[in-house]
Design a protein around this motif. Structure first.
Motif, PDB file in Angstrom:
ATOM      1  N   UNK A   1      28.482  34.232  43.666  1.00  0.00           N
ATOM      2  CA  UNK A   1      28.421  35.725  44.085  1.00  0.00           C
ATOM      3  C   UNK A   1      27.825  36.227  45.075  1.00  0.00           C
ATOM      4  N   UNK A   2      26.407  35.681  45.357  1.00  0.00           N
ATOM      5  CA  UNK A   2      25.513  36.232  46.489  1.00  0.00           C
ATOM      6  C   UNK A   2      26.021  35.750  47.698  1.00  0.00           C
TER       7      UNK A   2
ATOM      8  N   UNK B   1      28.898  38.218  48.698  1.00  0.00           N
ATOM      9  CA  UNK B   1      28.480  39.299  49.064  1.00  0.00           C
ATOM     10  C   UNK B   1      28.153  39.297  50.683  1.00  0.00           C
ATOM     11  N   UNK B   2      27.373  38.341  50.986  1.00  0.00           N
ATOM     12  CA  UNK B   2      27.206  38.082  52.512  1.00  0.00           C
ATOM     13  C   UNK B   2      28.372  38.063  53.294  1.00  0.00           C
ATOM     14  N   UNK B   3      29.440  37.093  52.748  1.00  0.00           N
ATOM     15  CA  UNK B   3      30.623  36.788  53.482  1.00  0.00           C
ATOM     16  C   UNK B   3      31.505  37.850  53.583  1.00  0.00           C
TER      17      UNK B   3
ATOM     18  N   UNK C   1      38.767  31.807  46.621  1.00  0.00           N
ATOM     19  CA  UNK C   1      37.680  31.006  46.467  1.00  0.00           C
ATOM     20  C   UNK C   1      36.635  31.572  45.854  1.00  0.00           C
ATOM     21  N   UNK C   2      36.800  32.758  45.416  1.00  0.00           N
ATOM     22  CA  UNK C   2      35.861  33.861  44.630  1.00  0.00           C
ATOM     23  C   UNK C   2      36.366  33.736  42.937  1.00  0.00           C
TER      24      UNK C   2
ATOM     25  N   UNK D   1      38.286  41.110  49.141  1.00  0.00           N
ATOM     26  CA  UNK D   1      37.452  42.038  49.898  1.00  0.00           C
ATOM     27  C   UNK D   1      36.415  42.797  49.258  1.00  0.00           C
ATOM     28  N   UNK D   2      36.450  42.938  47.910  1.00  0.00           N
ATOM     29  CA  UNK D   2      35.674  43.494  46.947  1.00  0.00           C
ATOM     30  C   UNK D   2      35.010  42.655  46.127  1.00  0.00           C
ATOM     31  N   UNK D   3      34.001  43.045  45.345  1.00  0.00           N
ATOM     32  CA  UNK D   3      33.563  41.910  44.151  1.00  0.00           C
ATOM     33  C   UNK D   3      34.552  41.960  43.172  1.00  0.00           C
ATOM     34  N   UNK D   4      34.998  40.802  42.468  1.00  0.00           N
ATOM     35  CA  UNK D   4      35.791  40.547  41.739  1.00  0.00           C
ATOM     36  C   UNK D   4      35.447  39.900  40.262  1.00  0.00           C
ATOM     37  N   UNK D   5      35.926  39.897  39.272  1.00  0.00           N
ATOM     38  CA  UNK D   5      35.377  39.296  38.245  1.00  0.00           C
ATOM     39  C   UNK D   5      35.060  37.785  38.068  1.00  0.00           C
ATOM     40  N   UNK D   6      35.591  37.201  39.244  1.00  0.00           N
ATOM     41  CA  UNK D   6      35.158  35.625  39.153  1.00  0.00           C
ATOM     42  C   UNK D   6      36.374  34.967  38.498  1.00  0.00           C
ATOM     43  N   UNK D   7      36.170  33.524  38.151  1.00  0.00           N
ATOM     44  CA  UNK D   7      37.266  32.738  37.376  1.00  0.00           C
ATOM     45  C   UNK D   7      37.458  33.339  36.210  1.00  0.00           C
ATOM     46  N   UNK D   8      38.845  33.172  35.855  1.00  0.00           N
ATOM     47  CA  UNK D   8      39.206  33.466  34.527  1.00  0.00           C
ATOM     48  C   UNK D   8      38.853  32.190  33.661  1.00  0.00           C
TER      49      UNK D   8
END
Length: 172
Positions: A11-12, A15-17, A47-48, A91-98
């Motif tokens: 996640x860090x 955020x940068x990407x 990939x997020x 494009x915005x933060x997501x919950x990550x892998x299910x």
């Protein structure tokens, strides 16, 4: 159930990407459309969160250097192996892998490279697999083989067709 965990981009780093990618370019988000405008990406791997892009999602195609980021956290020095390649991210933060069993992007018949790296970030081998119906077993065998070598610190799974990074697996 697999013995190995597929890791998304941290996640860090995401955020940068989302601001500037690893080639120094600003992120240019867009909405994924089934007609492929402005870029054909529906169904491509994110990939997020390690799932395919769905129509209507805001995504960005960014340049990502997985070894560079890993090396900065571990003290590795990948040198010439510090390659950057294209990846899709939200494009915005997501919950990550299910929390889903198995490995992402494991479509039977697809070709994957299991690329092995040592603690310095240098390539120390690899393996090509064609994903069979029992993808979990095939991936686990390839990871077992990779981590049987004590030099191997991490593995990148890459798509053969485009050479792009799909996910990382670290030594258990």
């Amino acid at each position: 159930m697999t013995a190995y965990t597929a890791l998304p981009i941290h996640p860090d780093a995401l955020g940068e990407l989302r601001v500037t990618d690893d080639s120094g370019r600003p992120s240019r988000p867009y909405t994924a459309r089934e007609d492929g405008v402005p870029l054909d990406c529906v169904g491509s791997p994110l990939r997020c969160c390690l799932r395919p892009v769905e129509p209507g999602e805001r995504v960005a195609l960014v340049s990502y250097a997985p070894l560079r980021r890993w090396a900065s956290a571990t003290g590795g020095a990948p040198g010439a192996y510090d390659e950057a390649g294209p990846v899709f991210i939200h494009a915005e933060a997501c919950e990550g892998p299910r929390d889903t069993p198995g490995h992402p992007f494991a479509r039977p018949g697809a070709l994957r490279t299991i690329r092995r790296y040592d603690a310095g970030g240098r390539i120390v081998g690899g393996r090509l697999i064609e994903i069979p119906e029992d993808a979990g077993e095939a991936f686990d065998r390839a990871f077992d083989e990779a981590f049987a070598d004590p030099e191997v610190a991490l593995v990148h799974v890459r798509a053969v067709e485009y050479g792009c990074f799909l996910f990382e697996v670290r030594r258990p």
